[in-house]
Scaffold this motif. Sequence first.
Motif, PDB file in Angstrom:
ATOM      1  N   PRO A 143       0.968  -1.043  -0.026  1.00  0.00           N
ATOM      2  CA  PRO A 143       0.095   0.059  -0.256  1.00  0.00           C
ATOM      3  C   PRO A 143       0.747   1.161   0.013  1.00  0.00           C
ATOM      4  N   ASN A 144       2.283   1.288   0.132  1.00  0.00           N
ATOM      5  CA  ASN A 144       2.622   1.893   0.394  1.00  0.00           C
ATOM      6  C   ASN A 144       3.437   2.595  -0.725  1.00  0.00           C
ATOM      7  N   GLY A 145       3.280   1.891  -1.530  1.00  0.00           N
ATOM      8  CA  GLY A 145       4.098   2.028  -2.761  1.00  0.00           C
ATOM      9  C   GLY A 145       5.378   1.390  -3.101  1.00  0.00           C
ATOM     10  N   ASN A 146       5.607   0.291  -1.935  1.00  0.00           N
ATOM     11  CA  ASN A 146       7.179  -0.278  -1.934  1.00  0.00           C
ATOM     12  C   ASN A 146       6.956  -1.670  -3.112  1.00  0.00           C
ATOM     13  N   GLN A 147       7.905  -1.720  -3.670  1.00  0.00           N
ATOM     14  CA  GLN A 147       7.887  -2.904  -4.698  1.00  0.00           C
ATOM     15  C   GLN A 147       8.937  -3.869  -4.420  1.00  0.00           C
ATOM     16  N   THR A 148       8.371  -5.016  -4.878  1.00  0.00           N
ATOM     17  CA  THR A 148       9.095  -6.565  -4.821  1.00  0.00           C
ATOM     18  C   THR A 148       9.412  -7.037  -5.929  1.00  0.00           C
ATOM     19  N   LYS A 149      10.364  -7.195  -6.996  1.00  0.00           N
ATOM     20  CA  LYS A 149      10.206  -8.012  -7.980  1.00  0.00           C
ATOM     21  C   LYS A 149      10.637  -9.594  -7.517  1.00  0.00           C
ATOM     22  N   LEU A 150       9.719  -9.931  -8.309  1.00  0.00           N
ATOM     23  CA  LEU A 150      10.062 -11.562  -8.021  1.00  0.00           C
ATOM     24  C   LEU A 150      10.392 -12.611  -8.634  1.00  0.00           C
ATOM     25  N   PHE A 151      11.639 -13.761  -8.986  1.00  0.00           N
ATOM     26  CA  PHE A 151      12.403 -14.915  -9.381  1.00  0.00           C
ATOM     27  C   PHE A 151      11.413 -15.779  -9.729  1.00  0.00           C
ATOM     28  N   ALA A 152      11.546 -16.166 -11.447  1.00  0.00           N
ATOM     29  CA  ALA A 152      10.646 -17.553 -10.781  1.00  0.00           C
ATOM     30  C   ALA A 152      11.771 -18.100 -10.987  1.00  0.00           C
ATOM     31  N   LYS A 166      20.712 -14.832  -3.687  1.00  0.00           N
ATOM     32  CA  LYS A 166      21.347 -15.053  -3.213  1.00  0.00           C
ATOM     33  C   LYS A 166      20.506 -15.414  -1.444  1.00  0.00           C
ATOM     34  N   SER A 167      18.918 -14.996  -1.400  1.00  0.00           N
ATOM     35  CA  SER A 167      18.162 -15.544  -0.518  1.00  0.00           C
ATOM     36  C   SER A 167      17.614 -17.178  -0.446  1.00  0.00           C
ATOM     37  N   LYS A 168      17.137 -17.337   0.830  1.00  0.00           N
ATOM     38  CA  LYS A 168      16.841 -18.471   1.015  1.00  0.00           C
ATOM     39  C   LYS A 168      14.977 -18.768   0.979  1.00  0.00           C
ATOM     40  N   ASP A 169      14.080 -16.679   1.204  1.00  0.00           N
ATOM     41  CA  ASP A 169      13.234 -17.138   0.761  1.00  0.00           C
ATOM     42  C   ASP A 169      12.391 -17.977  -0.563  1.00  0.00           C
ATOM     43  N   ILE A 170      11.224 -18.102  -0.114  1.00  0.00           N
ATOM     44  CA  ILE A 170      10.497 -19.234  -0.917  1.00  0.00           C
ATOM     45  C   ILE A 170       8.977 -17.917  -0.900  1.00  0.00           C
ATOM     46  N   TYR A 171       8.776 -17.688  -1.720  1.00  0.00           N
ATOM     47  CA  TYR A 171       7.728 -16.916  -2.538  1.00  0.00           C
ATOM     48  C   TYR A 171       6.604 -18.044  -3.767  1.00  0.00           C
ATOM     49  N   SER A 172       5.367 -19.002  -3.122  1.00  0.00           N
ATOM     50  CA  SER A 172       4.755 -19.930  -3.691  1.00  0.00           C
ATOM     51  C   SER A 172       3.260 -19.429  -3.305  1.00  0.00           C
ATOM     52  N   PHE A 173       2.610 -19.897  -4.080  1.00  0.00           N
ATOM     53  CA  PHE A 173       1.156 -20.063  -4.350  1.00  0.00           C
ATOM     54  C   PHE A 173      -0.113 -20.815  -4.038  1.00  0.00           C
ATOM     55  N   LEU A 174      -1.180 -20.806  -3.339  1.00  0.00           N
ATOM     56  CA  LEU A 174      -1.626 -22.045  -3.365  1.00  0.00           C
ATOM     57  C   LEU A 174      -3.069 -22.330  -4.616  1.00  0.00           C
ATOM     58  N   ILE A 225      -6.460 -20.339  -7.564  1.00  0.00           N
ATOM     59  CA  ILE A 225      -5.202 -19.452  -7.130  1.00  0.00           C
ATOM     60  C   ILE A 225      -6.509 -19.476  -5.845  1.00  0.00           C
ATOM     61  N   THR A 226      -5.396 -19.538  -4.578  1.00  0.00           N
ATOM     62  CA  THR A 226      -6.180 -19.250  -3.627  1.00  0.00           C
ATOM     63  C   THR A 226      -5.990 -18.673  -2.364  1.00  0.00           C
ATOM     64  N   GLY A 227      -4.302 -18.356  -3.055  1.00  0.00           N
ATOM     65  CA  GLY A 227      -3.339 -17.623  -2.470  1.00  0.00           C
ATOM     66  C   GLY A 227      -2.389 -17.582  -2.081  1.00  0.00           C
ATOM     67  N   PHE A 228      -1.698 -16.943  -1.015  1.00  0.00           N
ATOM     68  CA  PHE A 228      -0.169 -16.448  -1.570  1.00  0.00           C
ATOM     69  C   PHE A 228       0.665 -17.339  -0.518  1.00  0.00           C
ATOM     70  N   GLN A 229       1.987 -17.577  -0.494  1.00  0.00           N
ATOM     71  CA  GLN A 229       2.904 -17.921   0.672  1.00  0.00           C
ATOM     72  C   GLN A 229       3.757 -17.558   0.372  1.00  0.00           C
ATOM     73  N   ILE A 230       4.605 -16.661   2.390  1.00  0.00           N
ATOM     74  CA  ILE A 230       5.977 -16.898   1.742  1.00  0.00           C
ATOM     75  C   ILE A 230       7.029 -17.612   2.920  1.00  0.00           C
ATOM     76  N   VAL A 280       0.696 -16.717   4.878  1.00  0.00           N
ATOM     77  CA  VAL A 280      -0.206 -17.037   4.232  1.00  0.00           C
ATOM     78  C   VAL A 280      -1.180 -15.676   4.095  1.00  0.00           C
ATOM     79  N   LEU A 281      -1.102 -15.590   2.924  1.00  0.00           N
ATOM     80  CA  LEU A 281      -2.234 -14.352   2.549  1.00  0.00           C
ATOM     81  C   LEU A 281      -3.265 -14.789   1.474  1.00  0.00           C
TER      82      LEU A 281
END
Length: 449
Positions: free
Chosen positions: A396-405, A416-424, A431-436, A444-445
Amino acid sequence: MYHITFQKNNLNQLRNLNSKVNKDMRPLFLIVTLICFSINIKAQIQELNAYFTAHQKLNQFNGNVLVAKNNKVVFQNTFNINSVTDNFKITLKSKFIIASVSKVFIKTAILKLSEQSKLNITDTIGKFIPNFPNGNVITIEHLLLHKSGLPREITDYEKHNQLNLLQVIDLAKKEKLLFNPGINTAYSNVGYFILHYIIQQASGKKYAQYMQTEIFKNLKLRNTDEYNNLKIKTAFAYGFTTENDTLKPSEIKNINQFETGNIITTISDLFLFSKQITNKKFLNKNSKKFLFHPDSTLIQAGGRPGYRAYLYINLKNKTTFILQSNQSNIPFDEIIKETTNILEGKTFTLPKSIIRTEIKLPSTTLNKYIGHFVSKEHNLNFKIQILDNNLIIEEPNGNQTKLFAEDENSFFDSPKSKDIYSFLINEKKEITGFQIFTNGMKIVLKKLQ
Protein backbone atom coordinates in the motif's frame (compact mmCIF):
# COMPACT_ATOMS: atom_id res chain seq x y z
CA MET A 1 31.57 -62.52 68.71
CA TYR A 2 35.15 -61.86 67.78
CA HIS A 3 34.34 -62.59 64.16
CA ILE A 4 31.57 -59.99 64.08
CA THR A 5 33.77 -57.42 65.79
CA PHE A 6 36.51 -58.19 63.28
CA GLN A 7 34.10 -57.63 60.37
CA LYS A 8 32.91 -54.35 61.84
CA ASN A 9 36.46 -53.19 62.37
CA ASN A 10 37.34 -54.12 58.80
CA LEU A 11 34.26 -52.29 57.55
CA ASN A 12 35.15 -49.19 59.55
CA GLN A 13 38.71 -49.36 58.27
CA LEU A 14 37.41 -49.66 54.72
CA ARG A 15 35.08 -46.68 55.24
CA ASN A 16 37.92 -44.62 56.67
CA LEU A 17 40.15 -45.62 53.76
CA ASN A 18 37.45 -44.69 51.20
CA SER A 19 36.89 -41.40 52.99
CA LYS A 20 40.61 -40.66 52.88
CA VAL A 21 40.82 -41.62 49.22
CA ASN A 22 37.78 -39.45 48.40
CA LYS A 23 39.28 -36.50 50.29
CA ASP A 24 42.59 -36.98 48.56
CA MET A 25 40.92 -37.33 45.13
CA ARG A 26 38.52 -34.40 45.55
CA PRO A 27 40.98 -31.68 44.48
CA LEU A 28 42.03 -33.80 41.51
CA PHE A 29 38.38 -34.36 40.54
CA LEU A 30 37.72 -30.60 40.69
CA ILE A 31 40.81 -29.88 38.62
CA VAL A 32 39.75 -32.43 35.96
CA THR A 33 36.20 -31.02 35.93
CA LEU A 34 37.46 -27.45 35.55
CA ILE A 35 39.83 -28.49 32.75
CA CYS A 36 37.00 -30.28 30.88
CA PHE A 37 34.69 -27.28 31.39
CA SER A 38 37.43 -24.94 30.20
CA ILE A 39 38.08 -27.08 27.10
CA ASN A 40 34.34 -27.17 26.25
CA ILE A 41 34.01 -23.40 26.66
CA LYS A 42 37.12 -22.80 24.57
CA ALA A 43 35.74 -25.05 21.82
CA GLN A 44 32.37 -23.26 21.92
CA ILE A 45 34.07 -19.87 21.67
CA GLN A 46 36.00 -21.01 18.58
CA GLU A 47 32.82 -22.46 17.03
CA LEU A 48 30.78 -19.30 17.73
CA ASN A 49 33.45 -17.08 16.26
CA ALA A 50 33.81 -19.29 13.17
CA TYR A 51 30.03 -19.41 12.68
CA PHE A 52 29.38 -15.67 12.89
CA THR A 53 32.53 -14.85 10.90
CA ALA A 54 31.19 -17.06 8.09
CA HIS A 55 27.90 -15.10 8.06
CA GLN A 56 29.84 -11.83 8.17
CA LYS A 57 31.88 -12.79 5.09
CA LEU A 58 28.67 -13.66 3.24
CA ASN A 59 27.23 -10.22 4.12
CA GLN A 60 24.59 -12.01 6.23
CA PHE A 61 25.32 -10.59 9.69
CA ASN A 62 26.23 -7.15 10.99
CA GLY A 63 25.93 -6.92 14.74
CA ASN A 64 26.99 -7.87 18.27
CA VAL A 65 26.85 -11.27 19.96
CA LEU A 66 27.24 -12.16 23.65
CA VAL A 67 27.21 -15.54 25.39
CA ALA A 68 27.46 -15.93 29.17
CA LYS A 69 27.74 -18.92 31.49
CA ASN A 70 26.92 -18.55 35.19
CA ASN A 71 26.39 -14.82 34.60
CA LYS A 72 29.96 -14.39 33.31
CA VAL A 73 30.69 -13.42 29.71
CA VAL A 74 32.54 -16.19 27.85
CA PHE A 75 32.10 -14.83 24.31
CA GLN A 76 31.48 -11.30 23.07
CA ASN A 77 32.29 -9.94 19.65
CA THR A 78 31.37 -7.37 17.01
CA PHE A 79 30.90 -8.34 13.35
CA ASN A 80 30.80 -5.75 10.55
CA ILE A 81 30.18 -7.00 7.02
CA ASN A 82 32.85 -6.19 4.44
CA SER A 83 30.73 -3.76 2.41
CA VAL A 84 29.38 -1.80 5.38
CA THR A 85 30.06 1.95 5.31
CA ASP A 86 31.02 4.09 8.29
CA ASN A 87 27.37 5.13 8.70
CA PHE A 88 26.40 1.57 9.61
CA LYS A 89 29.54 0.27 11.34
CA ILE A 90 28.93 -0.76 14.91
CA THR A 91 30.98 -1.40 18.06
CA LEU A 92 30.23 -3.03 21.41
CA LYS A 93 29.11 0.41 22.60
CA SER A 94 26.53 0.82 19.83
CA LYS A 95 22.89 1.30 20.82
CA PHE A 96 20.40 -0.80 18.85
CA ILE A 97 16.65 -0.70 18.58
CA ILE A 98 15.61 -4.06 20.04
CA ALA A 99 12.03 -4.13 18.69
CA SER A 100 9.95 -6.81 20.46
CA VAL A 101 12.72 -7.66 22.93
CA SER A 102 11.38 -4.46 24.53
CA LYS A 103 8.40 -6.59 25.60
CA VAL A 104 10.55 -8.20 28.31
CA PHE A 105 11.06 -4.71 29.78
CA ILE A 106 7.30 -4.08 29.62
CA LYS A 107 6.53 -7.40 31.32
CA THR A 108 9.07 -6.55 34.01
CA ALA A 109 7.48 -3.13 34.58
CA ILE A 110 3.99 -4.63 34.87
CA LEU A 111 5.19 -7.30 37.30
CA LYS A 112 6.94 -4.65 39.39
CA LEU A 113 3.72 -2.60 39.57
CA SER A 114 1.92 -5.78 40.65
CA GLU A 115 4.44 -6.30 43.46
CA GLN A 116 3.78 -2.71 44.53
CA SER A 117 0.00 -3.46 44.62
CA LYS A 118 -0.67 -0.81 41.98
CA LEU A 119 -2.32 -3.38 39.74
CA ASN A 120 -3.06 -7.07 39.52
CA ILE A 121 -2.41 -9.05 36.35
CA THR A 122 -5.94 -10.46 36.67
CA ASP A 123 -7.39 -6.92 36.47
CA THR A 124 -9.46 -6.21 33.38
CA ILE A 125 -8.20 -3.40 31.18
CA GLY A 126 -11.50 -1.59 31.66
CA LYS A 127 -10.22 -0.63 35.11
CA PHE A 128 -7.59 1.57 33.46
CA ILE A 129 -9.24 2.39 30.12
CA PRO A 130 -12.97 3.11 30.51
CA ASN A 131 -15.22 2.30 27.55
CA PHE A 132 -12.66 0.07 25.86
CA PRO A 133 -14.59 -2.56 23.83
CA ASN A 134 -14.51 -5.91 25.69
CA GLY A 135 -12.53 -4.10 28.40
CA ASN A 136 -14.51 -5.97 31.07
CA VAL A 137 -13.29 -9.29 29.64
CA ILE A 138 -9.71 -8.66 28.47
CA THR A 139 -7.25 -8.86 31.37
CA ILE A 140 -3.70 -7.61 31.78
CA GLU A 141 -2.60 -11.25 31.78
CA HIS A 142 -4.29 -11.77 28.40
CA LEU A 143 -2.27 -8.86 27.01
CA LEU A 144 0.99 -10.15 28.49
CA LEU A 145 0.47 -13.64 27.03
CA HIS A 146 -0.97 -12.54 23.64
CA LYS A 147 -4.35 -14.06 24.49
CA SER A 148 -6.45 -10.90 24.22
CA GLY A 149 -7.78 -11.57 20.70
CA LEU A 150 -6.54 -8.16 19.55
CA PRO A 151 -4.83 -8.11 16.13
CA ARG A 152 -1.10 -7.99 15.55
CA GLU A 153 -1.02 -4.34 14.38
CA ILE A 154 -3.16 -1.23 14.31
CA THR A 155 -5.00 -1.15 10.97
CA ASP A 156 -3.31 1.19 8.45
CA TYR A 157 -0.96 2.58 11.13
CA GLU A 158 1.59 3.33 8.39
CA LYS A 159 -0.74 6.04 7.03
CA HIS A 160 -0.13 8.12 10.15
CA ASN A 161 2.97 10.31 10.40
CA GLN A 162 3.52 9.53 14.09
CA LEU A 163 1.23 8.12 16.74
CA ASN A 164 1.32 9.08 20.41
CA LEU A 165 0.09 6.71 23.08
CA LEU A 166 -3.39 8.24 23.37
CA GLN A 167 -3.88 8.03 19.60
CA VAL A 168 -2.87 4.37 19.65
CA ILE A 169 -5.44 3.64 22.36
CA ASP A 170 -8.16 5.42 20.37
CA LEU A 171 -7.26 3.40 17.25
CA ALA A 172 -7.06 0.16 19.26
CA LYS A 173 -10.66 0.70 20.40
CA LYS A 174 -11.75 0.39 16.77
CA GLU A 175 -10.09 -3.00 16.24
CA LYS A 176 -12.21 -6.15 16.14
CA LEU A 177 -11.19 -9.19 18.16
CA LEU A 178 -9.83 -12.18 16.23
CA PHE A 179 -11.21 -14.51 18.94
CA ASN A 180 -12.73 -14.36 22.41
CA PRO A 181 -10.11 -13.40 25.03
CA GLY A 182 -8.32 -16.32 26.68
CA ILE A 183 -9.30 -19.10 24.26
CA ASN A 184 -6.46 -18.75 21.79
CA THR A 185 -3.04 -17.14 21.25
CA ALA A 186 -2.10 -14.61 18.55
CA TYR A 187 0.88 -12.29 18.72
CA SER A 188 -0.34 -8.74 19.32
CA ASN A 189 1.72 -5.55 19.32
CA VAL A 190 -1.56 -3.72 19.89
CA GLY A 191 -1.88 -5.48 23.25
CA TYR A 192 1.54 -4.29 24.33
CA PHE A 193 0.81 -0.67 23.41
CA ILE A 194 -2.17 -0.96 25.76
CA LEU A 195 0.22 -2.24 28.44
CA HIS A 196 2.35 0.91 27.92
CA TYR A 197 -0.75 2.97 28.70
CA ILE A 198 -1.64 0.82 31.73
CA ILE A 199 1.88 1.36 33.11
CA GLN A 200 1.19 5.09 32.85
CA GLN A 201 -2.24 4.87 34.48
CA ALA A 202 -1.24 2.51 37.30
CA SER A 203 2.01 4.27 38.21
CA GLY A 204 0.68 7.83 38.07
CA LYS A 205 3.68 8.78 35.92
CA LYS A 206 4.14 9.22 32.20
CA TYR A 207 5.10 5.90 30.60
CA ALA A 208 8.58 7.12 29.57
CA GLN A 209 9.21 8.66 32.98
CA TYR A 210 8.26 5.48 34.80
CA MET A 211 10.46 3.31 32.57
CA GLN A 212 13.39 5.70 33.00
CA THR A 213 13.23 6.07 36.78
CA GLU A 214 11.86 2.72 37.94
CA ILE A 215 13.37 0.31 35.42
CA PHE A 216 16.36 1.74 33.51
CA LYS A 217 17.81 3.88 36.32
CA ASN A 218 16.92 1.43 39.08
CA LEU A 219 18.75 -1.36 37.26
CA LYS A 220 21.70 0.91 36.42
CA LEU A 221 21.07 0.64 32.66
CA ARG A 222 22.92 3.82 31.69
CA ASN A 223 22.73 3.24 27.93
CA THR A 224 19.05 2.28 27.68
CA ASP A 225 16.12 4.55 26.83
CA GLU A 226 13.19 5.10 24.50
CA TYR A 227 14.45 6.21 21.08
CA ASN A 228 12.01 9.11 20.98
CA ASN A 229 13.25 10.48 24.33
CA LEU A 230 16.76 11.10 23.05
CA LYS A 231 17.60 14.39 21.38
CA ILE A 232 21.19 13.39 20.64
CA LYS A 233 21.51 9.71 19.73
CA THR A 234 25.17 9.06 20.57
CA ALA A 235 26.53 5.73 19.25
CA PHE A 236 23.15 4.89 17.68
CA ALA A 237 23.27 1.96 15.25
CA TYR A 238 21.44 3.02 12.10
CA GLY A 239 19.58 0.12 10.49
CA PHE A 240 19.86 -1.15 6.93
CA THR A 241 19.04 -4.02 4.62
CA THR A 242 21.16 -5.52 1.85
CA GLU A 243 19.75 -6.07 -1.61
CA ASN A 244 22.13 -7.90 -3.94
CA ASP A 245 25.04 -6.72 -1.75
CA THR A 246 23.85 -3.10 -1.92
CA LEU A 247 23.14 -1.38 1.39
CA LYS A 248 19.75 0.30 1.74
CA PRO A 249 19.18 2.50 4.83
CA SER A 250 16.00 1.95 6.84
CA GLU A 251 13.50 4.75 6.66
CA ILE A 252 13.26 6.81 9.84
CA LYS A 253 9.47 6.47 9.77
CA ASN A 254 9.89 2.73 10.41
CA ILE A 255 11.68 3.58 13.66
CA ASN A 256 9.76 6.65 14.69
CA GLN A 257 6.21 5.55 13.79
CA PHE A 258 5.11 5.25 17.42
CA GLU A 259 5.83 7.41 20.43
CA THR A 260 6.54 4.36 22.61
CA GLY A 261 7.89 0.86 22.06
CA ASN A 262 11.23 1.96 20.63
CA ILE A 263 13.65 0.94 23.37
CA ILE A 264 17.31 1.22 22.40
CA THR A 265 20.15 -0.34 24.36
CA THR A 266 23.68 -1.72 24.18
CA ILE A 267 24.56 -5.39 24.43
CA SER A 268 26.23 -4.83 27.81
CA ASP A 269 23.09 -3.15 29.20
CA LEU A 270 20.93 -5.95 27.86
CA PHE A 271 23.20 -8.47 29.59
CA LEU A 272 23.06 -6.48 32.84
CA PHE A 273 19.25 -6.44 32.54
CA SER A 274 19.24 -10.24 32.05
CA LYS A 275 21.22 -10.68 35.27
CA GLN A 276 19.02 -8.28 37.26
CA ILE A 277 15.74 -9.99 36.38
CA THR A 278 17.12 -13.39 37.42
CA ASN A 279 18.39 -12.39 40.87
CA LYS A 280 16.23 -12.27 43.97
CA LYS A 281 16.55 -8.55 44.63
CA PHE A 282 14.57 -6.87 41.85
CA LEU A 283 11.70 -9.31 41.20
CA ASN A 284 10.15 -11.67 43.72
CA LYS A 285 9.75 -15.41 43.22
CA ASN A 286 6.22 -15.24 41.78
CA SER A 287 7.11 -12.49 39.30
CA LYS A 288 10.14 -14.41 38.12
CA LYS A 289 8.02 -17.54 37.73
CA PHE A 290 5.60 -15.62 35.49
CA LEU A 291 8.40 -14.08 33.46
CA PHE A 292 10.04 -17.42 32.66
CA HIS A 293 8.55 -20.39 30.84
CA PRO A 294 7.81 -23.59 32.82
CA ASP A 295 11.06 -25.04 31.41
CA SER A 296 12.98 -22.18 33.11
CA THR A 297 13.75 -20.31 29.89
CA LEU A 298 13.04 -16.80 28.71
CA ILE A 299 13.08 -16.39 24.94
CA GLN A 300 12.20 -13.20 23.09
CA ALA A 301 12.95 -12.26 19.50
CA GLY A 302 12.48 -8.86 17.92
CA GLY A 303 12.61 -7.39 14.44
CA ARG A 304 11.62 -4.42 12.33
CA PRO A 305 13.03 -2.86 9.14
CA GLY A 306 16.75 -2.45 9.81
CA TYR A 307 16.93 -4.38 13.09
CA ARG A 308 16.92 -7.88 14.60
CA ALA A 309 17.39 -8.78 18.27
CA TYR A 310 17.29 -11.89 20.44
CA LEU A 311 17.39 -12.55 24.18
CA TYR A 312 17.70 -16.11 25.54
CA ILE A 313 18.10 -16.95 29.23
CA ASN A 314 18.18 -20.54 30.50
CA LEU A 315 18.07 -20.82 34.29
CA LYS A 316 18.78 -24.55 34.29
CA ASN A 317 22.08 -24.57 32.42
CA LYS A 318 22.77 -20.93 33.39
CA THR A 319 23.33 -19.81 29.81
CA THR A 320 22.52 -16.40 28.35
CA PHE A 321 22.65 -15.64 24.62
CA ILE A 322 22.11 -12.11 23.27
CA LEU A 323 22.16 -10.95 19.67
CA GLN A 324 21.74 -7.44 18.27
CA SER A 325 21.88 -6.56 14.58
CA ASN A 326 21.30 -3.37 12.61
CA GLN A 327 20.79 -5.45 9.45
CA SER A 328 17.25 -6.77 9.17
CA ASN A 329 17.46 -9.29 6.31
CA ILE A 330 19.76 -11.73 8.08
CA PRO A 331 18.91 -15.49 8.15
CA PHE A 332 17.62 -14.96 11.67
CA ASP A 333 15.99 -18.30 12.48
CA GLU A 334 18.90 -20.22 10.97
CA ILE A 335 21.34 -18.23 13.12
CA ILE A 336 19.32 -18.85 16.29
CA LYS A 337 19.00 -22.58 15.55
CA GLU A 338 22.68 -23.16 14.79
CA THR A 339 23.88 -20.99 17.70
CA THR A 340 21.66 -22.99 20.05
CA ASN A 341 23.19 -26.20 18.65
CA ILE A 342 26.68 -24.84 19.41
CA LEU A 343 25.68 -23.90 22.97
CA GLU A 344 24.18 -27.35 23.54
CA GLY A 345 27.23 -29.14 22.15
CA LYS A 346 25.37 -30.44 19.11
CA THR A 347 26.55 -30.53 15.51
CA PHE A 348 26.01 -27.35 13.53
CA THR A 349 26.32 -26.24 9.92
CA LEU A 350 28.44 -23.34 8.72
CA PRO A 351 26.60 -21.05 6.26
CA LYS A 352 27.40 -21.34 2.58
CA SER A 353 26.85 -19.05 -0.35
CA ILE A 354 23.55 -19.59 -2.20
CA ILE A 355 22.98 -18.81 -5.86
CA ARG A 356 19.49 -19.48 -7.23
CA THR A 357 18.81 -19.57 -10.96
CA GLU A 358 15.91 -17.76 -12.61
CA ILE A 359 13.81 -19.34 -15.34
CA LYS A 360 11.48 -17.42 -17.64
CA LEU A 361 7.77 -18.25 -17.49
CA PRO A 362 5.28 -17.47 -20.27
CA SER A 363 2.89 -14.59 -19.70
CA THR A 364 -0.04 -17.04 -19.71
CA THR A 365 1.40 -18.65 -16.56
CA LEU A 366 2.21 -15.35 -14.85
CA ASN A 367 -1.24 -13.88 -15.58
CA LYS A 368 -3.00 -16.43 -13.40
CA TYR A 369 -1.08 -15.15 -10.36
CA ILE A 370 -2.27 -11.55 -10.67
CA GLY A 371 -4.49 -10.56 -7.75
CA HIS A 372 -5.00 -8.93 -4.37
CA PHE A 373 -3.78 -10.89 -1.31
CA VAL A 374 -4.21 -10.06 2.40
CA SER A 375 -3.31 -11.39 5.85
CA LYS A 376 -5.15 -9.72 8.72
CA GLU A 377 -2.99 -11.56 11.26
CA HIS A 378 0.21 -10.05 9.87
CA ASN A 379 -1.37 -6.81 8.61
CA LEU A 380 -0.20 -7.50 5.06
CA ASN A 381 -1.91 -6.17 1.96
CA PHE A 382 -0.27 -7.11 -1.35
CA LYS A 383 -1.17 -6.55 -4.97
CA ILE A 384 0.62 -8.92 -7.34
CA GLN A 385 1.07 -7.60 -10.85
CA ILE A 386 3.31 -8.11 -13.88
CA LEU A 387 6.10 -5.75 -14.86
CA ASP A 388 8.70 -6.51 -17.56
CA ASN A 389 7.56 -10.15 -17.62
CA ASN A 390 8.17 -10.58 -13.88
CA LEU A 391 5.76 -10.72 -10.96
CA ILE A 392 5.80 -7.66 -8.72
CA ILE A 393 4.57 -7.47 -5.13
CA GLU A 394 3.23 -3.98 -4.46
CA GLU A 395 2.49 -2.77 -0.92
CA PRO A 396 0.00 0.00 0.00
CA ASN A 397 2.89 2.42 0.63
CA GLY A 398 4.12 1.91 -2.95
CA ASN A 399 7.09 -0.33 -2.13
CA GLN A 400 7.65 -2.98 -4.77
CA THR A 401 9.43 -6.34 -4.65
CA LYS A 402 10.41 -8.05 -7.88
CA LEU A 403 10.03 -11.85 -7.95
CA PHE A 404 12.06 -14.25 -10.08
CA ALA A 405 10.70 -17.66 -11.06
CA GLU A 406 12.60 -20.74 -9.89
CA ASP A 407 9.92 -23.08 -11.24
CA GLU A 408 6.29 -22.68 -12.27
CA ASN A 409 5.04 -22.05 -8.73
CA SER A 410 8.15 -21.07 -6.77
CA PHE A 411 9.74 -17.62 -6.76
CA PHE A 412 12.58 -15.74 -5.02
CA ASP A 413 13.43 -12.06 -4.55
CA SER A 414 17.23 -12.39 -4.63
CA PRO A 415 19.57 -15.09 -5.98
CA LYS A 416 21.25 -15.24 -2.55
CA SER A 417 18.02 -15.42 -0.54
CA LYS A 418 16.50 -18.57 0.96
CA ASP A 419 13.02 -17.00 1.03
CA ILE A 420 10.40 -18.82 -1.04
CA TYR A 421 7.27 -17.24 -2.52
CA SER A 422 4.59 -19.57 -3.85
CA PHE A 423 0.86 -19.72 -4.59
CA LEU A 424 -1.88 -21.89 -3.10
CA ILE A 425 -3.97 -23.76 -5.68
CA ASN A 426 -7.22 -25.67 -5.01
CA GLU A 427 -8.56 -28.79 -6.75
CA LYS A 428 -10.15 -26.67 -9.47
CA LYS A 429 -6.67 -25.22 -10.16
CA GLU A 430 -7.79 -21.82 -8.89
CA ILE A 431 -5.36 -19.53 -7.03
CA THR A 432 -6.65 -19.20 -3.47
CA GLY A 433 -3.67 -17.72 -1.66
CA PHE A 434 -0.06 -16.63 -1.58
CA GLN A 435 2.51 -17.89 0.93
CA ILE A 436 5.95 -16.74 1.98
CA PHE A 437 8.58 -18.87 3.72
CA THR A 438 11.03 -16.49 5.36
CA ASN A 439 13.47 -17.08 8.23
CA GLY A 440 11.77 -20.38 9.07
CA MET A 441 8.31 -18.79 9.29
CA LYS A 442 5.36 -19.39 6.95
CA ILE A 443 3.06 -16.45 6.21
CA VAL A 444 -0.18 -17.14 4.32
CA LEU A 445 -2.20 -14.46 2.56
CA LYS A 446 -5.70 -15.12 1.22
CA LYS A 447 -6.71 -14.03 -2.26
CA LEU A 448 -9.56 -11.52 -2.37
CA GLN A 449 -12.23 -12.41 -4.91
